[in-house]
Scaffold this motif. Sequence first.
Motif, PDB file in Angstrom:
ATOM      1  N   ASP A 179       0.841  -1.201   0.000  1.00 52.78           N
ATOM      2  CA  ASP A 179       0.000   0.000   0.000  1.00 52.78           C
ATOM      3  C   ASP A 179       0.873   1.246   0.000  1.00 52.78           C
ATOM      4  OD1 ASP A 179      -2.333  -1.463   0.028  1.00 52.78           O
ATOM      5  OD2 ASP A 179      -2.460  -1.512   2.212  1.00 52.78           O
ATOM      6  N   ALA A 180       0.544   2.166  -0.867  1.00 49.51           N
ATOM      7  CA  ALA A 180       1.286   3.431  -0.919  1.00 49.51           C
ATOM      8  C   ALA A 180       0.475   4.437  -1.710  1.00 49.51           C
ATOM      9  CB  ALA A 180       2.649   3.236  -1.565  1.00 49.51           C
ATOM     10  N   GLU A 181       0.522   5.678  -1.265  1.00 47.86           N
ATOM     11  CA  GLU A 181      -0.056   6.768  -2.039  1.00 47.86           C
ATOM     12  C   GLU A 181       1.054   7.367  -2.895  1.00 47.86           C
ATOM     13  OE1 GLU A 181      -2.076   9.599   0.363  1.00 47.86           O
ATOM     14  OE2 GLU A 181      -3.383   8.116   1.322  1.00 47.86           O
ATOM     15  N   LEU A 182       0.962   7.139  -4.187  1.00 47.96           N
ATOM     16  CA  LEU A 182       2.010   7.566  -5.114  1.00 47.96           C
ATOM     17  C   LEU A 182       1.505   8.755  -5.924  1.00 47.96           C
ATOM     18  CD1 LEU A 182       3.200   4.049  -6.340  1.00 47.96           C
ATOM     19  CD2 LEU A 182       4.228   5.480  -4.560  1.00 47.96           C
ATOM     20  N   VAL A 233      12.623  -6.927  -1.119  1.00 45.27           N
ATOM     21  CA  VAL A 233      13.099  -5.540  -1.094  1.00 45.27           C
ATOM     22  C   VAL A 233      12.101  -4.710  -1.893  1.00 45.27           C
ATOM     23  CG1 VAL A 233      14.984  -3.958  -1.658  1.00 45.27           C
ATOM     24  CG2 VAL A 233      15.497  -6.321  -0.977  1.00 45.27           C
ATOM     25  N   PRO A 234      11.562  -3.619  -1.325  1.00 40.97           N
ATOM     26  CA  PRO A 234      10.537  -2.849  -2.039  1.00 40.97           C
ATOM     27  C   PRO A 234      11.121  -1.905  -3.090  1.00 40.97           C
ATOM     28  CG  PRO A 234      10.895  -1.900   0.123  1.00 40.97           C
ATOM     29  CD  PRO A 234      11.748  -3.134   0.055  1.00 40.97           C
ATOM     30  N   PHE A 235      10.381  -1.778  -4.204  1.00 45.77           N
ATOM     31  CA  PHE A 235      10.730  -0.850  -5.272  1.00 45.77           C
ATOM     32  C   PHE A 235       9.460  -0.175  -5.771  1.00 45.77           C
ATOM     33  CE2 PHE A 235      14.161  -3.894  -5.313  1.00 45.77           C
ATOM     34  CZ  PHE A 235      15.282  -3.135  -5.586  1.00 45.77           C
ATOM     35  N   VAL A 236       9.586   1.108  -6.103  1.00 42.11           N
ATOM     36  CA  VAL A 236       8.509   1.797  -6.809  1.00 42.11           C
ATOM     37  C   VAL A 236       8.733   1.549  -8.297  1.00 42.11           C
ATOM     38  CG1 VAL A 236       7.348   3.974  -7.262  1.00 42.11           C
ATOM     39  CG2 VAL A 236       8.357   3.558  -5.007  1.00 42.11           C
ATOM     40  N   ALA A 237       7.837   0.803  -8.919  1.00 44.05           N
ATOM     41  CA  ALA A 237       7.928   0.499 -10.342  1.00 44.05           C
ATOM     42  C   ALA A 237       7.219   1.609 -11.112  1.00 44.05           C
ATOM     43  CB  ALA A 237       7.300  -0.857 -10.640  1.00 44.05           C
ATOM     44  N   VAL A 238       7.973   2.326 -11.919  1.00 42.32           N
ATOM     45  CA  VAL A 238       7.437   3.492 -12.623  1.00 42.32           C
ATOM     46  C   VAL A 238       7.518   3.255 -14.123  1.00 42.32           C
ATOM     47  CG1 VAL A 238       7.604   5.974 -12.985  1.00 42.32           C
ATOM     48  CG2 VAL A 238       8.216   4.997 -10.758  1.00 42.32           C
ATOM     49  N   ALA A 296       8.923   9.407  -1.652  1.00 44.40           N
ATOM     50  CA  ALA A 296       8.788   7.967  -1.872  1.00 44.40           C
ATOM     51  C   ALA A 296       8.495   7.229  -0.571  1.00 44.40           C
ATOM     52  CB  ALA A 296      10.062   7.424  -2.512  1.00 44.40           C
ATOM     53  N   PRO A 297       7.850   6.056  -0.659  1.00 51.26           N
ATOM     54  CA  PRO A 297       7.593   5.247   0.543  1.00 51.26           C
ATOM     55  C   PRO A 297       8.895   4.812   1.200  1.00 51.26           C
ATOM     56  CG  PRO A 297       6.274   4.492  -1.320  1.00 51.26           C
ATOM     57  CD  PRO A 297       7.272   5.466  -1.868  1.00 51.26           C
ATOM     58  N   LYS A 298       8.818   4.556   2.500  1.00 53.52           N
ATOM     59  CA  LYS A 298       9.981   4.134   3.278  1.00 53.52           C
ATOM     60  C   LYS A 298       9.908   2.634   3.556  1.00 53.52           C
ATOM     61  CE  LYS A 298      11.255   8.480   3.844  1.00 53.52           C
ATOM     62  NZ  LYS A 298      10.134   9.134   3.118  1.00 53.52           N
ATOM     63  N   ARG A 299      11.097   2.015   3.637  1.00 51.76           N
ATOM     64  CA  ARG A 299      11.186   0.618   4.057  1.00 51.76           C
ATOM     65  C   ARG A 299      10.995   0.519   5.567  1.00 51.76           C
ATOM     66  NH1 ARG A 299      16.873  -1.234   1.222  1.00 51.76           N
ATOM     67  NH2 ARG A 299      16.534  -0.296  -0.832  1.00 51.76           N
ATOM     68  N   ASP A 300      10.911  -0.737   6.048  1.00 50.27           N
ATOM     69  CA  ASP A 300      10.756  -0.959   7.485  1.00 50.27           C
ATOM     70  C   ASP A 300      11.936  -0.402   8.270  1.00 50.27           C
ATOM     71  OD1 ASP A 300       8.356  -2.217   7.010  1.00 50.27           O
ATOM     72  OD2 ASP A 300       9.181  -4.244   7.093  1.00 50.27           O
ATOM     73  N   ASN A 301      13.138  -0.428   7.659  1.00 48.39           N
ATOM     74  CA  ASN A 301      14.323   0.076   8.363  1.00 48.39           C
ATOM     75  C   ASN A 301      14.510   1.580   8.189  1.00 48.39           C
ATOM     76  OD1 ASN A 301      15.171   0.298   5.716  1.00 48.39           O
ATOM     77  ND2 ASN A 301      16.955  -1.046   5.922  1.00 48.39           N
ATOM     78  N   PHE A 344      11.609  -5.739 -21.886  1.00 52.61           N
ATOM     79  CA  PHE A 344      11.522  -4.460 -21.183  1.00 52.61           C
ATOM     80  C   PHE A 344      12.898  -3.815 -21.112  1.00 52.61           C
ATOM     81  CE2 PHE A 344       7.956  -6.880 -19.438  1.00 52.61           C
ATOM     82  CZ  PHE A 344       6.913  -5.970 -19.543  1.00 52.61           C
ATOM     83  N   HIS A 345      12.907  -2.504 -21.089  1.00 52.83           N
ATOM     84  CA  HIS A 345      14.098  -1.690 -20.853  1.00 52.83           C
ATOM     85  C   HIS A 345      13.928  -1.062 -19.473  1.00 52.83           C
ATOM     86  CE1 HIS A 345      17.436   1.031 -22.098  1.00 52.83           C
ATOM     87  NE2 HIS A 345      16.832   1.882 -21.285  1.00 52.83           N
ATOM     88  N   ALA A 346      14.971  -1.118 -18.637  1.00 54.28           N
ATOM     89  CA  ALA A 346      14.830  -0.652 -17.257  1.00 54.28           C
ATOM     90  C   ALA A 346      16.033   0.167 -16.815  1.00 54.28           C
ATOM     91  CB  ALA A 346      14.643  -1.841 -16.311  1.00 54.28           C
ATOM     92  N   ARG A 347      15.785   1.041 -15.836  1.00 53.46           N
ATOM     93  CA  ARG A 347      16.822   1.747 -15.089  1.00 53.46           C
ATOM     94  C   ARG A 347      16.432   1.695 -13.614  1.00 53.46           C
ATOM     95  NH1 ARG A 347      18.352   7.440 -17.878  1.00 53.46           N
ATOM     96  NH2 ARG A 347      20.251   7.080 -16.651  1.00 53.46           N
ATOM     97  N   MET A 348      17.433   1.653 -12.721  1.00 55.98           N
ATOM     98  CA  MET A 348      17.138   1.620 -11.291  1.00 55.98           C
ATOM     99  C   MET A 348      18.031   2.627 -10.580  1.00 55.98           C
ATOM    100  SD  MET A 348      17.396   0.842  -7.933  1.00 55.98           S
ATOM    101  CE  MET A 348      18.740  -0.293  -7.559  1.00 55.98           C
ATOM    102  N   PHE A 349      17.400   3.478  -9.757  1.00 54.46           N
ATOM    103  CA  PHE A 349      18.120   4.520  -9.031  1.00 54.46           C
ATOM    104  C   PHE A 349      17.946   4.345  -7.528  1.00 54.46           C
ATOM    105  CE2 PHE A 349      17.320   6.313 -13.188  1.00 54.46           C
ATOM    106  CZ  PHE A 349      18.506   6.970 -13.490  1.00 54.46           C
ATOM    107  N   VAL A 350      19.045   4.507  -6.814  1.00 57.22           N
ATOM    108  CA  VAL A 350      19.050   4.499  -5.352  1.00 57.22           C
ATOM    109  C   VAL A 350      19.107   5.951  -4.882  1.00 57.22           C
ATOM    110  CG1 VAL A 350      20.304   3.766  -3.296  1.00 57.22           C
ATOM    111  CG2 VAL A 350      20.214   2.270  -5.306  1.00 57.22           C
ATOM    112  N   PRO A 351      18.152   6.376  -4.023  1.00 57.70           N
ATOM    113  CA  PRO A 351      18.111   7.788  -3.641  1.00 57.70           C
ATOM    114  C   PRO A 351      19.199   8.213  -2.669  1.00 57.70           C
ATOM    115  CG  PRO A 351      16.361   6.574  -2.555  1.00 57.70           C
ATOM    116  CD  PRO A 351      16.997   5.624  -3.520  1.00 57.70           C
TER     117      PRO A 351
END
Length: 305
Positions: free
Chosen positions: A135-138, A168-173, A195-200, A220-227
């Motif tokens: 659950d998340a409000e995006l 591990v949670p990810f926001v899939a955009v 962005a939503p937060k993990r449990d930690n 699919f073509h993908a990119r992944m960013f760590v904030p």
Amino acid sequence: MSGRRYAIYDVFTDKALAGNPLAIVFDCDGLDQAGMQAIAREFNFSETVFVEPARNPAHNAAIRIFTPHYEMPFAGHPTVGTAVALANDIGLSHDTATLLVLEEKIGDVRCAVTSDGAGPGFAEFDLPQLSEPLDAELDEAAIAAALGLGPHQIGFENHRPSLWSAGVPFVAVPVAGLDVAAAIRFDGPAWAEMAPKRDNGAVACAYLYCRDTIGHDNAFHARMFVPGPPVYEDPATGSAAAAFSGAIVAFDQPQDGVHTHWIEQGIEMGRASRIRLEIDVANGKTRSARIGGHAVRVAEGTLAV
């Protein structure tokens, strides 16, 4: 103890100096968590694996996965790379798969490693945890702003931003196409604010994808960013592909059966990667899923600490 053996593998690629680099430290019995964290910080890769004796004698090894800043319960390219490395030590069979069980924080992970006899090994593992929606409000406008995009560039077909986790949670955009994916300018602080937060307490990372691809046989073509901190882009992210499997089933609604998707990543970074995602669908839901990819050894040595 000094003289611990290590190896460096490039993962999710069949060519050296591509994919996602991984350090693997062997013979880590007796090395404490602080020591592992310090060594991971020294290698400074996205993840470093530490191999310990398995608790269950029927299994091959226990592994712990560290970023330079914290420990991970599970990650895809460390699992693939370590499975290939351990199978190489055993001696890969060219005719049958080498079967391994790795004990990770998330649970026991079953892997099968194969080789054509000349090239790199290919490892595939069963997802220890199937992808689930969270659950998340995006806010799509805020997501677009954090990516340096306009709101109209977010989404394609019926795909909308969603939050998934297979450990591990990810926001899939979803983004509108390859030109939009190339135009992304990731703002780590802006993403971390919305962005939503993990449990930690860590912020869920951004996984951007489109159906347009550069490789004609990729889905699919993908990119992944760590904030962050620090903010960085990852060239190949198996745990994100695992989470993404939930979005594929939810939005594409595939028929029952086995569906294979190759995902390209890291191209914008000059570290081209390919991840194989297989999803078994039954009654419209994921029954099981697997992540696979090649791994190439590029260096080995011993630690002097």
